[in-house]
Design an enzyme around this catalytic site. Structure first.
Site, PDB file in Angstrom:
ATOM      1  CE1 TYR A 139      -4.137   1.852   0.415  1.00  0.00           C
ATOM      2  CE2 TYR A 139      -3.312   2.287   2.411  1.00  0.00           C
ATOM      3  CZ  TYR A 139      -4.259   2.708   1.513  1.00  0.00           C
ATOM      4  OH  TYR A 139      -5.238   3.615   1.713  1.00  0.00           O
ATOM      5  NE  ARG A 192      -6.927  12.185  -5.419  1.00  0.00           N
ATOM      6  CZ  ARG A 192      -6.780  11.453  -4.687  1.00  0.00           C
ATOM      7  NH1 ARG A 192      -5.798  10.466  -4.720  1.00  0.00           N
ATOM      8  NH2 ARG A 192      -7.651  10.971  -3.678  1.00  0.00           N
ATOM      9  CE  LYS A 210      -7.067   2.847  -1.292  1.00  0.00           C
ATOM     10  NZ  LYS A 210      -7.191   3.961  -0.157  1.00  0.00           N
ATOM     11  CD  GLU A 282      -9.373   4.756  -3.107  1.00  0.00           C
ATOM     12  OE1 GLU A 282     -10.394   3.944  -2.667  1.00  0.00           O
ATOM     13  OE2 GLU A 282      -8.768   5.565  -2.494  1.00  0.00           O
ATOM     14  CG  ASP A 283      -6.814   7.332  -5.734  1.00  0.00           C
ATOM     15  OD1 ASP A 283      -7.216   7.600  -4.750  1.00  0.00           O
ATOM     16  OD2 ASP A 283      -5.347   6.968  -5.570  1.00  0.00           O
ATOM     17  CG  ASP A 305     -11.012   4.934   0.249  1.00  0.00           C
ATOM     18  OD1 ASP A 305     -11.569   4.924   1.372  1.00  0.00           O
ATOM     19  OD2 ASP A 305      -9.959   4.601   0.082  1.00  0.00           O
ATOM     20  CG  ASP A 306      -9.803   9.045  -2.721  1.00  0.00           C
ATOM     21  OD1 ASP A 306      -8.743   8.729  -2.146  1.00  0.00           O
ATOM     22  OD2 ASP A 306     -10.144   8.398  -3.793  1.00  0.00           O
ATOM     23  CG  ASN A 447      -1.147   8.942   1.398  1.00  0.00           C
ATOM     24  OD1 ASN A 447      -0.582   8.968   2.178  1.00  0.00           O
ATOM     25  ND2 ASN A 447      -2.792   8.881   1.403  1.00  0.00           N
ATOM     26  CG  ASN A 491      -4.085   5.590   4.377  1.00  0.00           C
ATOM     27  OD1 ASN A 491      -5.125   4.862   4.025  1.00  0.00           O
ATOM     28  ND2 ASN A 491      -3.167   5.968   3.708  1.00  0.00           N
TER      29      ASN A 491
HETATM   30  N1  LIG Z   1      -4.591  10.141   4.080  1.00  0.00           N
HETATM   31  C1  LIG Z   1      -5.692   9.563   3.628  1.00  0.00           C
HETATM   32  O1  LIG Z   1      -6.193   8.417   3.738  1.00  0.00           O
HETATM   33  C2  LIG Z   1      -5.928  10.125   2.209  1.00  0.00           C
HETATM   34  C3  LIG Z   1      -4.901  10.955   1.413  1.00  0.00           C
HETATM   35  N2  LIG Z   1      -5.527  11.609   0.470  1.00  0.00           N
HETATM   36  C4  LIG Z   1      -4.016  12.542  -0.119  1.00  0.00           C
HETATM   37  O2  LIG Z   1      -4.624  13.894  -0.188  1.00  0.00           O
HETATM   38  C5  LIG Z   1      -4.279  14.476  -1.248  1.00  0.00           C
HETATM   39  C6  LIG Z   1      -5.450  15.234  -2.203  1.00  0.00           C
HETATM   40  O3  LIG Z   1      -6.467  14.367  -2.533  1.00  0.00           O
HETATM   41  P1  LIG Z   1      -7.743  14.818  -3.178  1.00  0.00           P
HETATM   42  O4  LIG Z   1      -8.351  15.944  -2.118  1.00  0.00           O
HETATM   43  O5  LIG Z   1      -8.327  13.839  -3.559  1.00  0.00           O
HETATM   44  O6  LIG Z   1      -7.237  15.757  -4.445  1.00  0.00           O
HETATM   45  P2  LIG Z   1      -7.927  16.820  -5.035  1.00  0.00           P
HETATM   46  O7  LIG Z   1      -7.356  17.157  -6.263  1.00  0.00           O
HETATM   47  O8  LIG Z   1      -9.451  16.923  -5.071  1.00  0.00           O
HETATM   48  O9  LIG Z   1      -7.732  18.236  -3.985  1.00  0.00           O
HETATM   49  C7  LIG Z   1      -6.481  18.913  -3.899  1.00  0.00           C
HETATM   50  C8  LIG Z   1      -6.628  20.270  -3.385  1.00  0.00           C
HETATM   51  O10 LIG Z   1      -5.492  20.910  -3.058  1.00  0.00           O
HETATM   52  C9  LIG Z   1      -5.230  22.110  -3.644  1.00  0.00           C
HETATM   53  N3  LIG Z   1      -3.988  22.402  -3.978  1.00  0.00           N
HETATM   54  C10 LIG Z   1      -2.896  21.781  -4.919  1.00  0.00           C
HETATM   55  N4  LIG Z   1      -1.820  22.509  -4.731  1.00  0.00           N
HETATM   56  C11 LIG Z   1      -1.675  23.429  -3.951  1.00  0.00           C
HETATM   57  C12 LIG Z   1      -0.996  24.492  -3.320  1.00  0.00           C
HETATM   58  N5  LIG Z   1       0.336  24.323  -3.861  1.00  0.00           N
HETATM   59  N6  LIG Z   1      -1.280  25.003  -2.180  1.00  0.00           N
HETATM   60  C13 LIG Z   1      -2.442  25.075  -1.784  1.00  0.00           C
HETATM   61  N7  LIG Z   1      -3.462  24.149  -2.253  1.00  0.00           N
HETATM   62  C14 LIG Z   1      -3.176  23.225  -2.995  1.00  0.00           C
HETATM   63  C15 LIG Z   1      -6.109  22.081  -4.895  1.00  0.00           C
HETATM   64  O11 LIG Z   1      -6.647  23.466  -5.114  1.00  0.00           O
HETATM   65  P3  LIG Z   1      -7.162  23.893  -6.342  1.00  0.00           P
HETATM   66  O12 LIG Z   1      -8.671  23.468  -6.296  1.00  0.00           O
HETATM   67  O13 LIG Z   1      -7.118  25.469  -6.444  1.00  0.00           O
HETATM   68  O14 LIG Z   1      -6.655  23.236  -7.728  1.00  0.00           O
HETATM   69  C16 LIG Z   1      -7.381  21.220  -4.409  1.00  0.00           C
HETATM   70  O15 LIG Z   1      -8.104  22.118  -3.604  1.00  0.00           O
HETATM   71  C17 LIG Z   1      -3.506  13.588  -2.288  1.00  0.00           C
HETATM   72  O16 LIG Z   1      -2.013  13.401  -2.066  1.00  0.00           O
HETATM   73  C18 LIG Z   1      -4.104  12.010  -1.663  1.00  0.00           C
HETATM   74  O17 LIG Z   1      -3.010  11.302  -1.690  1.00  0.00           O
HETATM   75  C19 LIG Z   1      -6.634  11.392  -0.269  1.00  0.00           C
HETATM   76  C20 LIG Z   1      -7.490  10.728   0.366  1.00  0.00           C
HETATM   77  C21 LIG Z   1      -7.129   9.783   1.341  1.00  0.00           C
HETATM   78  C1  LIG Z   2      -5.315   6.860   0.812  1.00  0.00           C
HETATM   79  C2  LIG Z   2      -5.812   7.483  -0.488  1.00  0.00           C
HETATM   80  O1  LIG Z   2      -7.029   6.956  -0.830  1.00  0.00           O
HETATM   81  C3  LIG Z   2      -5.243   8.427  -1.201  1.00  0.00           C
HETATM   82  O2  LIG Z   2      -4.248   8.791  -0.840  1.00  0.00           O
HETATM   83  O3  LIG Z   2      -5.733   8.474  -2.311  1.00  0.00           O
HETATM   84 MG   LIG Z   3      -7.475   7.148  -2.657  1.00  0.00          MG
END
Ligand SMILES: NC(=O)C1=CN([C@@H]2O[C@H](COP(=O)(O)OP(=O)(O)OC[C@H]3O[C@@H](n4cnc5c(N)ncnc54)[C@H](OP(=O)(O)O)[C@@H]3O)[C@@H](O)[C@H]2O)C=CC1
Ligand SMILES: CC(=O)C(=O)O
Ligand SMILES: [Mg+2]
Length: 591
Positions: A139, A192, A210, A282-283, A305-306, A447, A491
């Protein structure tokens, strides 16, 4: 095959497969014969009951050297294995030793995938018994690197690929999958992948990973799991120019073409597997993720999931942290870096929980939560230009261009990173958090590790050891001034296996927000005083099967309460019931 025919025809082979005798003995040269059929059409055919060589090649039933003497006799294995018979435990010891020899995480990953293809039960036994060591291998973070290099490490298909080429035939494609009783599908379109962006068809590593956790951590039978990648192209130029890329070499389809394919897929899934199959999105990129969830949330058993799993895991950590920080959730102020799926998903669930606790309307409780996106703090003056999922967070405030200014202006108690961009929690940002919080709560959720907003060491050092820290990918404990700080792994892997299992065992037909809260409550309930004494807000992954059983039971209880469960009557003790339904990877004895 010969042994199968013998077994089923009273020991008499109906096909003579033995090499034809040649004068003087020895093996006949069949190469010329093979070449002669090069231009002819041949039928690929096989048998369905595994014995002999085919049994050794069947990952669902293979036990390798653990086949007993009796089984070797009964299943035509004599001579196909060396004489020694060893236990599954010894096999496990040997494999862990060999996996530990690899220096590179990707090589460990490949060794694990190879094991899964060779001996499924042994793979799961290793993963379950060594979960803290192997989770980072199968993972995050290693699965991220595996996806980036999926084209070159790809050996055998581990899931279903549904591309634009399959348009109009998706139901047939689903029927090509060898298993019929599917309970959980994890599907991605690869746009993504973690914080690594668009990896197209190579995103397949994510559903595969997953679902391995669904089985190892949650107890869903491996044969009931189906990884799927929807390939509508990729906008990743490097992949488009890579001769080894395994996906469609075209730009991503969008709009009607994209949604028509998804509609056909979702319809075929329900047609083929019925109402109770769980589809985990997912993603996906956020421009599709929210819409797909809203569209299919009312007609299918779907879950993102996200957006939702992440929300549930973070809420659990926040609720648990109150034991260390005091006060209630509503006393806190939250600031997010990143306002996409994870950020707004978590924010909404926190607001919902505070609203349930205080009876205040959601519009009010949302005001405790602030988000920063790539353009700065989300404020009301930006409202018109914001995507719909950001609009509820556009509160009255002066604009702030960057995170540091936002931290200083909002003075949050909790800082959560969901930006997908590494190193955004700079020394100045973390020091600012430490300036007005005795115990700042910092979550760097992006991540894989390369994208984490800061490391555990940075968070503890820059706050002089006062922070409570969690991250999406694991970090080792940090010793600072003689004190050991144990970071948590916030996570969604804590949540989705138990949540999904709870839906499966109750026969739920829809996912409801209250189930996310129920999952969260169950996870927080597994943090003990011993964990709090070490500053932990999540229980260790080594207890995950027990944790998942409690999550599954709480989710199933909610499904029954809401009238969404179809498996009746409701078992009286749902924790015991969940435990009793869990897949265990110990070998079975063959007659
Ligand atoms: N720990 C866990 O269980 C999980 C972790 N994640 C992680 O979270 C991260 C984001 O995922 P997700 O929310 O789906 O992605 P999205 O693409 O939906 O969202 C990313 C957000 O970050 C913003 N952003 C990007 N670059 C910058 C920056 N330099 N400064 C400020 N804001 C910024 C974007 O802004 P804008 O809208 O303006 O483009 C957007 O709002 C990934 O790395 C993913 O791996 C996700 C799910 C679960
Ligand atoms: C953990 C997860 O789902 C992600 O980083 O997208
Ligand atoms: Mg994910």
């Amino acid at each position: 095959m010969e042994s199968f025919l013998k077994e089923h025809r009273g020991g008499e082979s109906v096909l003579d497969l033995s090499p034809r005798s040649t004068v003087g003995g020895g093996v006949e040269d069949v190469y010329g014969e093979d070449r002669a059929s090069e231009d002819q059409l041949v039928t690929p055919w096989t048998v369905s009951v595994a014995s002999g060589y085919s049994l050794l090649r069947d990952p669902h039933h293979n036990k390798g050297l653990a086949f007993t003497e009796k089984e070797r006799d009964a299943h035509y294995l004599r001579g196909l294995l060396p004489p020694v018979v060893i236990s599954q435990e010894l096999q496990e010891k040997k494999l862990m030793h060999s996996i530990r020899q690899y220096q590179l995480p990707l090589h460990k990953y490949m060794a694990m995938m190879e094991l899964e293809e060779r001996n499924e039960r042994l793979f799961y036994k290793l993963l379950i018994d060594n979960v803290e060591e192997l989770l980072p291998v199968v993972y995050t973070p290693t699965v991220g690197e595996a996806c980036q290099k999926y084209g070159s490490i790809f050996r055998r298909p581990q899931g279903l690929y549904i591309s634009l080429k399959e348009k109009g035939k998706i139901l047939e494609v689903l029927r090509n999958w060898p298993e019929r009783s599917i309970q959980v599908i994890v599907v991605t379109d690869g746009e993504r992948i973690l914080g690594l962006g668009d990896l197209g068809c190579q995103g397949m590593g994510i559903p595969v990973g997953k679902l391995a956790l669904y089985t190892a951590l949650g107890g869903v039978r491996p044969s009931a799991c189906l990884p799927i990648t929807i390939d509508v192209g990729t906008n990743n130029e490097t992949l488009l120019n890579d001769e080894f890329y395994i996906g469609l070499k075209q730009k991503r389809a969008t709009g009607k073409e994209y949604y028509d394919l998804l509609e056909e897929f979702m319809t075929a899934v329900k047609q083929n597997y019925g109402e109770k199959v769980l589809v985990q999105f997912e993603d996906f990129a956020n421009h599709n993720a929210f819409e797909l969830l809203a569209k299919y949330g009312t007609t299918h058993l779907v879950f993102n999931d996200d957006i939702q799993g992440t929300a549930s895991v973070v809420l659990a950590g926040l609720v648990a942290s109150l034991k260390l920080l005091g006060g209630s959730l509503g006393d806190h102020t939250f600031l997010f870096l990143g306002a996409g799926e994870a950020g707004t998903g978590i924010a909404e669930l926190i607001a919902l929980e505070i609203s349930k606790q205080t009876k205040a309307p959601l519009e009010e409780t949302r005001k405790k939560i602030w988000l920063v996106d790539s353009k700065g703090l989300i404020v009301s003056s930006r409202k018109e230009s914001l995507q719909h999922f950001k609009q509820p967070w556009a509160h009255e405030h002066e604009p702030c261009k960057n995170l540091l200014d936002a931290v200083k202006a909002i003075k949050p108690t909790t800082l959560i990173g969901t930006s997908g961009v590494g190193k955004q929690f700079t020394k100045e940002v973390v020091e600012a958090m430490a300036a007005f919080n005795k115990t700042p709560l910092i979550m760097a959720l992006s991540n894989p590790t390369s994208q984490a907003e800061c490391t555990a060491e940075e968070a503890y050092t820059w706050t002089e050891g006062r922070a409570i820290f969690s991250s999406g990918s694991p970090f080792d404990p940090v010793e600072l001034n003689g004190k050991l700080h144990v970071p948590g792994q916030a996570n969604n892997a804590y949540i989705f296996p138990g949540l999904g299992f709870g839906l499966v065992i109750s026969g739920a037909i829809r996912v409801h927000d209250d189930m996310l809260l129920a999952a969260s409550e169950a996870l927080a309930g597994q943090v003990t005083q011993e964990h709090y004494d070490k500053g932990m807000i999540y229980p260790p992954f080594s207890n995950i099967r027990k944790i998942s059983a409690h999550i599954a039971a709480n989710v199933a209880a909610k499904a029954y309460e809401l009238g969404l469960a179809t498996r009746l009557p409701r078992p009286a003790d749902l924790v015991k019931y969940a435990e009793s339904c869990m897949f265990t990877p110990n070998y079975r004895n063959y007659r």
